[in-house]
Design an enzyme around this catalytic site. Structure first.
Site, short mmCIF file in Angstrom:
data_model
loop_
_atom_site.label_atom_id
_atom_site.label_comp_id
_atom_site.label_asym_id
_atom_site.label_seq_id
_atom_site.Cartn_x
_atom_site.Cartn_y
_atom_site.Cartn_z
N GLU A 158 4.22 -10.52 53.50
CA GLU A 158 3.14 -10.72 52.52
C GLU A 158 3.20 -9.74 51.34
O GLU A 158 2.18 -9.16 50.96
CB GLU A 158 1.77 -10.63 53.21
N ASN A 200 8.63 -12.77 55.00
CA ASN A 200 7.63 -13.67 55.60
C ASN A 200 6.37 -13.72 54.72
O ASN A 200 5.86 -12.66 54.30
CB ASN A 200 7.27 -13.11 56.99
N HIS A 236 -0.45 -21.07 57.68
CA HIS A 236 -1.81 -21.19 58.22
C HIS A 236 -2.51 -22.20 57.31
O HIS A 236 -2.78 -21.90 56.14
CB HIS A 236 -2.55 -19.85 58.16
N GLU A 266 4.13 -19.07 61.70
CA GLU A 266 2.77 -18.79 62.23
C GLU A 266 1.89 -20.03 62.15
O GLU A 266 0.70 -19.93 61.82
CB GLU A 266 2.14 -17.63 61.43
N ASP A 268 -0.64 -22.94 62.15
CA ASP A 268 -1.89 -23.42 62.75
C ASP A 268 -2.57 -24.29 61.70
O ASP A 268 -2.17 -24.26 60.53
CB ASP A 268 -2.80 -22.29 63.29
#
Ligand code: XIL
Length: 346
Positions: A158, A200, A236, A266, A268
């Site tokens: 990030e 990432n 996400h 990651e 979701d």
């Protein structure tokens, strides 16, 4: 035991062994791990030592369903070097031991991030040279401890501003300058030249400005020979509609075309206005999102793994959003079935 009983036990053992060997193995895969392994794909989940200590059913479910695990918090800076130069590896070691005992690949997460960072780094008023030395020591101590055990690392997490407007303001950018990113990869590579090193970040698949900022960053790193091997797309998602497969595939192939390995790291999927839809409709949109993202990954050669950020809704970092594949009773949701079906048939 009488001779007759002994012989009949022996006979039934032989018959059982023979039939187990003889029966053709046509049964369809029952778990995500079996389905992924059958097509040589990596299916992953975040997993947490702090959650699964003493919980054998969590441990077994995680290993039955996934062939890749990302330690959710155990390898972050605040966990591994909470005080300067004093490393604590107990929880990370337990994760590695667990994964190895279950034959799971480990995605190390994460070496340099503005969160999960102890106060001594944030507030230390270090000079540029000092902070570079601190970062080098941190990265190299962690990576070399798990050399040959942790096959891939999120080296920098990030580093781009939330919406994609340049680099994120953090202590490393302020004190070291933008070169902190290249330096972090260089340090990790020196510690384990065989590890696959990732950048990432999140939401680049849906925010064009962030996508182009990330692309330029990676293109620049690759062009200057920085040892970056992969890009992790967190994904996400917060949406009440299905994000098209093509939206996912475009971002994955864009980065794959830079020669980088690409991973969904990651995943979701949460609704944003849950009250506007019935639970069944929400669950089916969620299922569609999972299968679109996974199908996109399976359709892009550079995409090597699909990881969701946790085993079940209560373990999510945002549990009220119910964004994962299993519910509070650990039962599979429609999203689970769509992922299994995609792995088996796409
Ligand atoms: C989250 C964990 O899931 C939480 O348990 C922790 O409190 C905070 O961090 N992006 C990342 C992950 O890269 O490290 C974050 O994990 C979720 C967002």
């Amino acid at each position: 035991m009488s001779k007759v009983v002994f012989l009949s036990v022996l006979l039934s053992l032989v018959v059982n062994l023979f039939s187990a060997w003889f029966v053709p193995q046509t049964a369809s895969a029952a778990t995500l791990r079996q389905a992924a392994t059958a097509r040589n794909f990596l299916i992953g989940s975040a997993g947490s030592y702090w959650r699964f200590t003493n919980d054998a059913s969590y441990q077994n479910l995680l290993a039955n369903e996934f062939n890749l695990v990302t330690p959710e918090n155990e390898m972050k800076w605040v966990a591994t070097e909470p005080n300067q130069g004093k490393f604590t590896f107990y929880a990370a070691d337990q994760m590695v031991k667990y994964a190895q005992s279950k034959g799971m690949r480990i995605h190390g997460h994460t070496l340099v991030w503005h969160q999960g960072l102890p106060a001594w780094v944030q507030n230390g008023n270090f000079t540029r040279d000092q902070l570079i030395a601190i970062m080098k020591n941190h990265i190299q101590t962690v990576v070399s401890r798990y050399k040959g055990k942790v096959q891939e690392w999120d080296v920098v997490n990030e580093a781009i501003e939330h919406k994609g407007n340049g680099l994120r303001d953090n202590i490393f950018l302020r004190v070291i300058g933008p070169e902190y990113i290249a330096l972090a990869f260089q340090f990790a590579h020196e510690a384990d030249p065989d590890a696959i090193l990732y950048y990432n970040d999140y939401s680049t698949e849906i925010w064009p400005l962030k996508s182009s900022t990330q692309y330029s960053l990676l293109q620049g790193l690759v062009a200057s020979g920085v040892p970056v091997n992969g890009v992790g797309l967190q994904m996400h998602e917060y949406t009440d509609t299905a994000i098209p497969l093509g939206t996912y595939a475009n971002e994955l192939s864009l980065l794959g075309n830079l020669g980088l390995r690409v991973s969904i790291t990651e995943y979701d999927a949460s609704g944003i206005q849950p009250a506007s839809k019935t639970p069944d409709v929400r669950a089916s949109i969620q299922a569609q999102n999972y299968s679109n993202a996974l199908s996109a990954c399976l359709s892009v050669a550079a995409c090597k793994s699909f990881t969701t950020w946790g085993l079940a809704d209560p373990f999510s970092f945002q549990p009220t959003f119910v964004p994962l594949m299993r519910d509070a009773s650990m039962n599979p949701k429609p999203a689970y079935n769509s992922v299994l079906n995609t792995l088996q048939t796409f």
